[in-house]
Design a protein around this motif. Structure first.
Motif, PDB file in Angstrom:
ATOM      1  N   LEU A  88       0.812  -1.219   0.000  1.00 34.98           N
ATOM      2  CA  LEU A  88       0.000   0.000   0.000  1.00 34.98           C
ATOM      3  C   LEU A  88       0.848   1.273   0.000  1.00 34.98           C
ATOM      4  O   LEU A  88       0.306   2.372   0.028  1.00 34.98           O
ATOM      5  CB  LEU A  88      -0.938   0.004   1.211  1.00 34.98           C
ATOM      6  N   LYS A  91       0.079   4.536  -1.847  1.00 35.89           N
ATOM      7  CA  LYS A  91      -1.352   4.493  -2.168  1.00 35.89           C
ATOM      8  C   LYS A  91      -2.204   4.793  -0.940  1.00 35.89           C
ATOM      9  O   LYS A  91      -3.321   5.286  -1.056  1.00 35.89           O
ATOM     10  CB  LYS A  91      -1.714   3.121  -2.730  1.00 35.89           C
ATOM     11  N   PRO A 108      -6.375   7.107   2.019  1.00 34.24           N
ATOM     12  CA  PRO A 108      -6.113   6.508   0.700  1.00 34.24           C
ATOM     13  C   PRO A 108      -5.949   7.595  -0.365  1.00 34.24           C
ATOM     14  O   PRO A 108      -6.431   8.713  -0.200  1.00 34.24           O
ATOM     15  CB  PRO A 108      -7.371   5.684   0.451  1.00 34.24           C
ATOM     16  N   ALA A 112     -11.016   4.054  -4.871  1.00 35.33           N
ATOM     17  CA  ALA A 112     -10.876   2.597  -5.006  1.00 35.33           C
ATOM     18  C   ALA A 112     -10.066   2.017  -3.835  1.00 35.33           C
ATOM     19  O   ALA A 112     -10.416   0.965  -3.299  1.00 35.33           O
ATOM     20  CB  ALA A 112     -10.202   2.263  -6.333  1.00 35.33           C
ATOM     21  N   TYR A 113      -9.009   2.713  -3.438  1.00 41.88           N
ATOM     22  CA  TYR A 113      -8.227   2.234  -2.295  1.00 41.88           C
ATOM     23  C   TYR A 113      -9.008   2.394  -0.995  1.00 41.88           C
ATOM     24  O   TYR A 113      -8.867   1.595  -0.079  1.00 41.88           O
ATOM     25  CB  TYR A 113      -6.875   2.946  -2.211  1.00 41.88           C
ATOM     26  N   ARG A 114      -9.876   3.396  -0.923  1.00 41.72           N
ATOM     27  CA  ARG A 114     -10.739   3.544   0.260  1.00 41.72           C
ATOM     28  C   ARG A 114     -11.651   2.323   0.394  1.00 41.72           C
ATOM     29  O   ARG A 114     -11.826   1.772   1.477  1.00 41.72           O
ATOM     30  CB  ARG A 114     -11.563   4.817   0.163  1.00 41.72           C
ATOM     31  N   THR A 115     -12.202   1.897  -0.717  1.00 42.72           N
ATOM     32  CA  THR A 115     -13.064   0.708  -0.726  1.00 42.72           C
ATOM     33  C   THR A 115     -12.275  -0.530  -0.320  1.00 42.72           C
ATOM     34  O   THR A 115     -12.763  -1.348   0.479  1.00 42.72           O
ATOM     35  CB  THR A 115     -13.676   0.505  -2.130  1.00 42.72           C
ATOM     36  N   GLN A 116     -11.072  -0.679  -0.847  1.00 48.09           N
ATOM     37  CA  GLN A 116     -10.240  -1.836  -0.481  1.00 48.09           C
ATOM     38  C   GLN A 116      -9.913  -1.848   1.019  1.00 48.09           C
ATOM     39  O   GLN A 116      -9.940  -2.901   1.657  1.00 48.09           O
ATOM     40  CB  GLN A 116      -8.934  -1.839  -1.300  1.00 48.09           C
ATOM     41  N   LEU A 117      -9.613  -0.677   1.563  1.00 48.31           N
ATOM     42  CA  LEU A 117      -9.339  -0.586   3.005  1.00 48.31           C
ATOM     43  C   LEU A 117     -10.567  -0.997   3.812  1.00 48.31           C
ATOM     44  O   LEU A 117     -10.461  -1.723   4.799  1.00 48.31           O
ATOM     45  CB  LEU A 117      -8.908   0.833   3.385  1.00 48.31           C
ATOM     46  N   LEU A 119     -12.938  -3.003   2.907  1.00 44.11           N
ATOM     47  CA  LEU A 119     -13.177  -4.444   2.773  1.00 44.11           C
ATOM     48  C   LEU A 119     -12.186  -5.294   3.572  1.00 44.11           C
ATOM     49  O   LEU A 119     -12.515  -6.395   3.996  1.00 44.11           O
ATOM     50  CB  LEU A 119     -13.113  -4.848   1.298  1.00 44.11           C
ATOM     51  N   HIS A 120     -10.991  -4.785   3.761  1.00 43.96           N
ATOM     52  CA  HIS A 120      -9.923  -5.592   4.387  1.00 43.96           C
ATOM     53  C   HIS A 120      -9.496  -5.050   5.754  1.00 43.96           C
ATOM     54  O   HIS A 120      -8.366  -5.268   6.186  1.00 43.96           O
ATOM     55  CB  HIS A 120      -8.709  -5.655   3.456  1.00 43.96           C
ATOM     56  N   GLN A 121     -10.403  -4.404   6.464  1.00 45.07           N
ATOM     57  CA  GLN A 121     -10.066  -3.803   7.753  1.00 45.07           C
ATOM     58  C   GLN A 121      -9.512  -4.824   8.747  1.00 45.07           C
ATOM     59  O   GLN A 121      -8.500  -4.574   9.403  1.00 45.07           O
ATOM     60  CB  GLN A 121     -11.283  -3.111   8.366  1.00 45.07           C
TER      61      GLN A 121
END
Length: 162
Positions: A88, A91, A108, A112-117, A119-121
């Motif tokens: 990361l 990013k 982020p 898109a990286y906000r969404t990934q974060l 999802l993977h908290q």
């Protein structure tokens, strides 16, 4: 020394020392028994401690965090972020760690990286805690996306002078 001379005080002391040494070599040595009484046994289990050690023990036993320890942990989480999540780097930036709520604030670069974060908290929290210490971070605060700045470069240095 011959028999006609009388011994002086120093001579008598030398003779007595030689006699004692000879007797010590011949005489059997008494067996020494070693006592295994420790200081804690003598004091009823209450070992005296220096004040700083007693205070540190009390803080640890009660799970209190000292402000210095909390600040060190916060700095450690922020400083180690590139090593914690190298995938990361560039990013997502670790912006702030709140030691009282154990919340790590991440910014982020894109939505898109906000969404990934988001999802993977759980995986991110687990990875941070594996690196810096168990139960250091409990929550992530995912901030709105913004252009990231490197901690080593100012925003104006992103474009080289022509």
């Amino acid at each position: 020394m011959n028999e006609t001379t009388t011994a002086t005080g120093a001579d008598l002391a030398r003779i007595a020392l030689q006699t004692a040494r000879a007797a010590a070599k011949i005489a059997p040595q008494p067996k020494r028994t070693r006592t295994t009484t420790t200081r804690s046994q003598r004091s009823g289990g209450h070992e005296p401690l220096p004040f700083a050690d007693a205070l540190s023990r009390m803080i640890a036993e009660r799970s209190w965090a000292t402000p210095a320890a909390a600040a060190a942990t916060a700095g450690s989480v922020i400083d180690q972020w590139p090593a914690i999540a190298p995938e990361l780097a560039g990013k997502v930036n670790a912006i702030h760690f709140d030691a009282t709520t154990r919340t790590l604030h991440l910014r982020p670069a894109t939505p898109a990286y906000r969404t990934q974060l988001a999802l993977h908290q759980k995986q991110i929290v687990a990875k941070v805690n594996d690196t810096v210490g168990s139960n250091t971070v409990r929550h992530l605060e995912i901030l709105r996306p913004a252009a990231l700045t490197s901690p080593h470069h100012s925003p104006s240095s992103a474009f080289p002078d022509t």
